[in-house]
Every structure is written in C-alpha cells, then in structure tokens.
Scaffold this motif. Structure first.
Motif, PDB file in Angstrom:
ATOM      1  N   ILE A  46       0.884  -1.159   0.000  1.00  0.00           N
ATOM      2  CA  ILE A  46       0.000   0.000   0.000  1.00  0.00           C
ATOM      3  C   ILE A  46       0.924   1.211   0.000  1.00  0.00           C
ATOM      4  O   ILE A  46       1.661   1.441   0.960  1.00  0.00           O
ATOM      5  N   HIS A  47       0.915   1.958  -1.068  1.00  0.00           N
ATOM      6  CA  HIS A  47       1.887   3.034  -1.226  1.00  0.00           C
ATOM      7  C   HIS A  47       1.520   4.234  -0.356  1.00  0.00           C
ATOM      8  O   HIS A  47       0.373   4.686  -0.335  1.00  0.00           O
ATOM      9  N   CYS A  48       2.510   4.731   0.360  1.00  0.00           N
ATOM     10  CA  CYS A  48       2.327   5.915   1.187  1.00  0.00           C
ATOM     11  C   CYS A  48       3.694   6.462   1.564  1.00  0.00           C
ATOM     12  O   CYS A  48       4.707   5.776   1.432  1.00  0.00           O
ATOM     13  N   ASP A  49       3.689   7.697   2.052  1.00  0.00           N
ATOM     14  CA  ASP A  49       4.895   8.316   2.599  1.00  0.00           C
ATOM     15  C   ASP A  49       4.774   8.238   4.109  1.00  0.00           C
ATOM     16  O   ASP A  49       4.019   9.001   4.728  1.00  0.00           O
ATOM     17  N   LEU A  50       5.512   7.336   4.723  1.00  0.00           N
ATOM     18  CA  LEU A  50       5.394   7.114   6.158  1.00  0.00           C
ATOM     19  C   LEU A  50       5.953   8.266   6.980  1.00  0.00           C
ATOM     20  O   LEU A  50       5.743   8.311   8.193  1.00  0.00           O
ATOM     21  N   ALA A  51       6.635   9.196   6.337  1.00  0.00           N
ATOM     22  CA  ALA A  51       7.084  10.398   7.026  1.00  0.00           C
ATOM     23  C   ALA A  51       5.991  11.457   7.077  1.00  0.00           C
ATOM     24  O   ALA A  51       6.137  12.464   7.770  1.00  0.00           O
ATOM     25  N   ASP A  52       4.896  11.238   6.356  1.00  0.00           N
ATOM     26  CA  ASP A  52       3.791  12.187   6.296  1.00  0.00           C
ATOM     27  C   ASP A  52       2.578  11.627   7.038  1.00  0.00           C
ATOM     28  O   ASP A  52       2.071  10.564   6.675  1.00  0.00           O
ATOM     29  N   PRO A  53       2.093  12.301   8.069  1.00  0.00           N
ATOM     30  CA  PRO A  53       0.983  11.757   8.873  1.00  0.00           C
ATOM     31  C   PRO A  53      -0.291  11.510   8.065  1.00  0.00           C
ATOM     32  O   PRO A  53      -0.969  10.496   8.284  1.00  0.00           O
ATOM     33  N   ASP A  54      -0.628  12.409   7.147  1.00  0.00           N
ATOM     34  CA  ASP A  54      -1.857  12.242   6.382  1.00  0.00           C
ATOM     35  C   ASP A  54      -1.768  11.056   5.428  1.00  0.00           C
ATOM     36  O   ASP A  54      -2.715  10.272   5.290  1.00  0.00           O
ATOM     37  N   SER A  55      -0.623  10.938   4.742  1.00  0.00           N
ATOM     38  CA  SER A  55      -0.425   9.809   3.840  1.00  0.00           C
ATOM     39  C   SER A  55      -0.446   8.497   4.609  1.00  0.00           C
ATOM     40  O   SER A  55      -1.048   7.502   4.169  1.00  0.00           O
ATOM     41  N   THR A  56       0.180   8.477   5.781  1.00  0.00           N
ATOM     42  CA  THR A  56       0.197   7.276   6.618  1.00  0.00           C
ATOM     43  C   THR A  56      -1.195   6.931   7.098  1.00  0.00           C
ATOM     44  O   THR A  56      -1.602   5.758   7.093  1.00  0.00           O
ATOM     45  N   ALA A  57      -1.968   7.929   7.517  1.00  0.00           N
ATOM     46  CA  ALA A  57      -3.326   7.689   8.004  1.00  0.00           C
ATOM     47  C   ALA A  57      -4.204   7.078   6.925  1.00  0.00           C
ATOM     48  O   ALA A  57      -4.977   6.146   7.179  1.00  0.00           O
ATOM     49  N   ALA A  58      -4.087   7.585   5.693  1.00  0.00           N
ATOM     50  CA  ALA A  58      -4.889   7.047   4.591  1.00  0.00           C
ATOM     51  C   ALA A  58      -4.522   5.594   4.311  1.00  0.00           C
ATOM     52  O   ALA A  58      -5.401   4.748   4.069  1.00  0.00           O
ATOM     53  N   ALA A  59      -3.229   5.290   4.353  1.00  0.00           N
ATOM     54  CA  ALA A  59      -2.790   3.908   4.123  1.00  0.00           C
ATOM     55  C   ALA A  59      -3.259   2.989   5.236  1.00  0.00           C
ATOM     56  O   ALA A  59      -3.669   1.837   4.984  1.00  0.00           O
ATOM     57  N   LEU A  60      -3.218   3.457   6.457  1.00  0.00           N
ATOM     58  CA  LEU A  60      -3.687   2.644   7.583  1.00  0.00           C
ATOM     59  C   LEU A  60      -5.188   2.374   7.487  1.00  0.00           C
ATOM     60  O   LEU A  60      -5.653   1.274   7.785  1.00  0.00           O
ATOM     61  N   ASP A  61      -5.939   3.370   7.055  1.00  0.00           N
ATOM     62  CA  ASP A  61      -7.377   3.161   6.859  1.00  0.00           C
ATOM     63  C   ASP A  61      -7.627   2.058   5.840  1.00  0.00           C
ATOM     64  O   ASP A  61      -8.517   1.213   6.019  1.00  0.00           O
ATOM     65  N   ARG A  62      -6.843   2.055   4.757  1.00  0.00           N
ATOM     66  CA  ARG A  62      -6.986   0.994   3.756  1.00  0.00           C
ATOM     67  C   ARG A  62      -6.614  -0.364   4.341  1.00  0.00           C
ATOM     68  O   ARG A  62      -7.275  -1.371   4.077  1.00  0.00           O
ATOM     69  N   ALA A  63      -5.557  -0.381   5.146  1.00  0.00           N
ATOM     70  CA  ALA A  63      -5.054  -1.648   5.683  1.00  0.00           C
ATOM     71  C   ALA A  63      -6.062  -2.319   6.603  1.00  0.00           C
ATOM     72  O   ALA A  63      -6.209  -3.547   6.592  1.00  0.00           O
ATOM     73  N   ILE A  64      -6.756  -1.530   7.410  1.00  0.00           N
ATOM     74  CA  ILE A  64      -7.676  -2.131   8.393  1.00  0.00           C
ATOM     75  C   ILE A  64      -9.125  -2.095   7.933  1.00  0.00           C
ATOM     76  O   ILE A  64     -10.027  -2.472   8.689  1.00  0.00           O
ATOM     77  N   ALA A  65      -9.354  -1.695   6.687  1.00  0.00           N
ATOM     78  CA  ALA A  65     -10.727  -1.624   6.185  1.00  0.00           C
ATOM     79  C   ALA A  65     -11.408  -2.981   6.193  1.00  0.00           C
ATOM     80  O   ALA A  65     -12.627  -3.077   6.402  1.00  0.00           O
ATOM     81  N   SER A  66     -10.641  -4.040   5.988  1.00  0.00           N
ATOM     82  CA  SER A  66     -11.223  -5.384   5.947  1.00  0.00           C
ATOM     83  C   SER A  66     -11.151  -6.092   7.291  1.00  0.00           C
ATOM     84  O   SER A  66     -11.435  -7.289   7.376  1.00  0.00           O
ATOM     85  N   GLY A  67     -10.774  -5.367   8.329  1.00  0.00           N
ATOM     86  CA  GLY A  67     -10.731  -5.964   9.660  1.00  0.00           C
ATOM     87  C   GLY A  67      -9.465  -5.604  10.404  1.00  0.00           C
ATOM     88  O   GLY A  67      -8.501  -5.102   9.806  1.00  0.00           O
ATOM     89  N   PRO A  68      -9.454  -5.834  11.712  1.00  0.00           N
ATOM     90  CA  PRO A  68      -8.282  -5.463  12.520  1.00  0.00           C
ATOM     91  C   PRO A  68      -7.062  -6.291  12.178  1.00  0.00           C
ATOM     92  O   PRO A  68      -7.164  -7.401  11.655  1.00  0.00           O
ATOM     93  N   ILE A  69      -5.906  -5.724  12.464  1.00  0.00           N
ATOM     94  CA  ILE A  69      -4.623  -6.413  12.295  1.00  0.00           C
ATOM     95  C   ILE A  69      -3.982  -6.473  13.673  1.00  0.00           C
ATOM     96  O   ILE A  69      -3.791  -5.433  14.317  1.00  0.00           O
ATOM     97  N   THR A  70      -3.631  -7.654  14.126  1.00  0.00           N
ATOM     98  CA  THR A  70      -3.155  -7.809  15.503  1.00  0.00           C
ATOM     99  C   THR A  70      -1.654  -8.047  15.620  1.00  0.00           C
ATOM    100  O   THR A  70      -1.166  -8.331  16.707  1.00  0.00           O
ATOM    101  N   ARG A  71      -0.946  -7.913  14.521  1.00  0.00           N
ATOM    102  CA  ARG A  71       0.510  -7.976  14.560  1.00  0.00           C
ATOM    103  C   ARG A  71       1.080  -6.804  13.771  1.00  0.00           C
ATOM    104  O   ARG A  71       0.582  -6.486  12.685  1.00  0.00           O
ATOM    105  N   LEU A  72       2.134  -6.187  14.312  1.00  0.00           N
ATOM    106  CA  LEU A  72       2.717  -4.994  13.706  1.00  0.00           C
ATOM    107  C   LEU A  72       4.230  -5.044  13.804  1.00  0.00           C
ATOM    108  O   LEU A  72       4.776  -5.335  14.870  1.00  0.00           O
ATOM    109  N   VAL A  73       4.893  -4.743  12.688  1.00  0.00           N
ATOM    110  CA  VAL A  73       6.351  -4.599  12.677  1.00  0.00           C
ATOM    111  C   VAL A  73       6.673  -3.191  12.191  1.00  0.00           C
ATOM    112  O   VAL A  73       6.497  -2.866  11.012  1.00  0.00           O
ATOM    113  N   ASN A  74       7.113  -2.340  13.113  1.00  0.00           N
ATOM    114  CA  ASN A  74       7.531  -0.980  12.778  1.00  0.00           C
ATOM    115  C   ASN A  74       8.975  -1.039  12.294  1.00  0.00           C
ATOM    116  O   ASN A  74       9.914  -0.909  13.068  1.00  0.00           O
ATOM    117  N   ASN A  75       9.139  -1.238  10.993  1.00  0.00           N
ATOM    118  CA  ASN A  75      10.466  -1.511  10.444  1.00  0.00           C
ATOM    119  C   ASN A  75      11.085  -0.328   9.711  1.00  0.00           C
ATOM    120  O   ASN A  75      12.306  -0.204   9.658  1.00  0.00           O
TER     121      ASN A  75
END
Length: 239
Positions: A46-75
C-alpha cells in the motif's frame, strides 16, 4: 504459530519492500501470516509516505478496512549520517517523522483491534546505534526513542494481551548499511573484525528474531530489546 482467527493472520510491516523489511515479509509468509506492507514503492505494498501523517493515516485506513490487524512490525527507517555538530534540524525532524512518529501512528491505529481481540504483537526495529554510535545523531536518538516507546507499551498494554518488543540489529548486509558504512572504510572493517561471530549479519538473521517475537506463544516476553548483532553488544547493553 499464528492464532486460529483469520484477522490474527495478518501482520502490518512498514518499509517491507526492501532489505530487512523484505526478509521479514518473506519470513512472515513462511510462518503462515498474510503480510500487509506500507511503503513508498513495491508491487505488493500500500503506497504511502510514512514520514507524512496524512499519507500514513490514509494507508492505515486501507489496511484495516477489511478488519483489525493484531501484529505490527515498525520496520521503516532512514539513517541521515552526521555528527551532532553537522546534523541539520531538517534532517533531525525527518528522522523523527519516519523512524519514530510513524511507529507511534501505526501502533495507535492497530491498538483498538488488538485490545478487542485480547491479543497483539508489536515489534519495532531499533538498532545497536541506540547505545551510541558516532555520526548517527538523529538515527541513534530516534532508535533509542523506539526502545522507550516499546517499554511504555509493554507496561500499558500487557493486561490486554498485547506484547511490545524491539529488535536492535547490528551490522547487517543491506543497502542501507552499505550507504552509511562504505565497504572500503577502515571503520566498517573494524566493525566486522570486532564482532565475536566474525561476520556481517543478514536480513534473514533479523527476520528470524522478529518471527520469534510475533509468535502467539511469545506471550511472556515484553518490553525487551533483542540485539541481533553477532555479539557486539555483549557486556555493553544497558537498555
């Protein structure tokens, strides 16, 4: 092993298109998870600029649109190699935004789903540089910040079944390391010569550590920093 519920099979990985991130993605697939990648590039991300809060927020909304994600790797991360004297405020702010702020933002987005499930695994990619390394002013500060964030998360989220840990790679043979540590530099060779195992690490070495911390059976390990560094931190790591 992954838990049996379908949403628990997904794992969000930032910066998963190259280097250590790509190795983590591959290992997660081997372990039976479905990786969800946030990155600026990559065919499966899912393309986004993780240094930009708005771009990151939009990508996160897409990621969890189909349900919660219970594992995260901040890499995701970048180095910005300079001494304290030469580190610009612009670079420092950029390091905070990408290396540290994005981890907080991704964590905040996924925590409600983790709490609701009574299960969560958060792994943040710190660095041996968090213990101190010349010409890593912004990088070391932000990677140490991830350790602090990890410890706070462990204290606050343990009762909800959520663990939080950090991985601190040492010298790992990636493009990021080579760009900041030229192969013909005596300092780079000295790092390798000093390592007890007498070799550079590989992205797979780091992915293996992440795999352990993501496992559902790893529920009594939280608030820790696991250094994957060939023994370079032995006797030196206080945090």
């Amino acid at each position: 092993m992954p838990t049996s519920t379908s949403h628990a099979q997904r794992v969000l990985i930032t910066g998963g298109s190259h280097g250590i991130g790509a190795a983590i993605v591959a290992r997660c697939r081997e372990d039976g998870y479905e990786p969800v990648i946030l990155d600026r590039e990559g065919d499966q991300a899912i393309h986004c600029d993780l240094a930009d809060p708005d771009s990151t927020a939009a990508a996160l909304d897409r990621a969890i649109a189909s349900g919660p994600i219970t594992r995260l790797v901040n890499n995701v991360g970048a180095v910005f190699p300079h001494s304290v004297e030469d580190q610009t405020l612009q670079e420092f702010d950029a390091a905070v935004a990408l290396n540290l702020r994005s981890a907080l933002q991704c964590t905040q987005a996924l925590l409600p789903g983790m709490r609701n499930a009574g299960f969560g695994r958060i792994v943040s990619m710190s660095s041996r540089a968090a213990l101190g390394k010349e010409h890593r002013a912004a990088y070391a500060a932000t990677k140490a910040g991830l350790i602090g964030l990890t410890r706070v998360l462990a204290l606050e989220e343990g009762e909800h079944g959520v663990t939080a840990n950090a991985v601190g790679p040492g010298p790992i043979a990636t493009d990021l390391f080579r760009n900041a540590n030229p192969t013909d530099s005596p300092k780079t060779q000295a790092i390798i010569d000093t390592a007890p195992v007498q070799r550079m690490g590989t992205p797979d070495d780091v992915a293996h550590a992440v795999s352990y911390l993501l496992d559902a059976r790893c529920g009594f390990v939280t608030g820790q920093t696991l250094y994957v560094c060939g023994g370079l931190t032995a006797g030196r790591a206080d945090v």
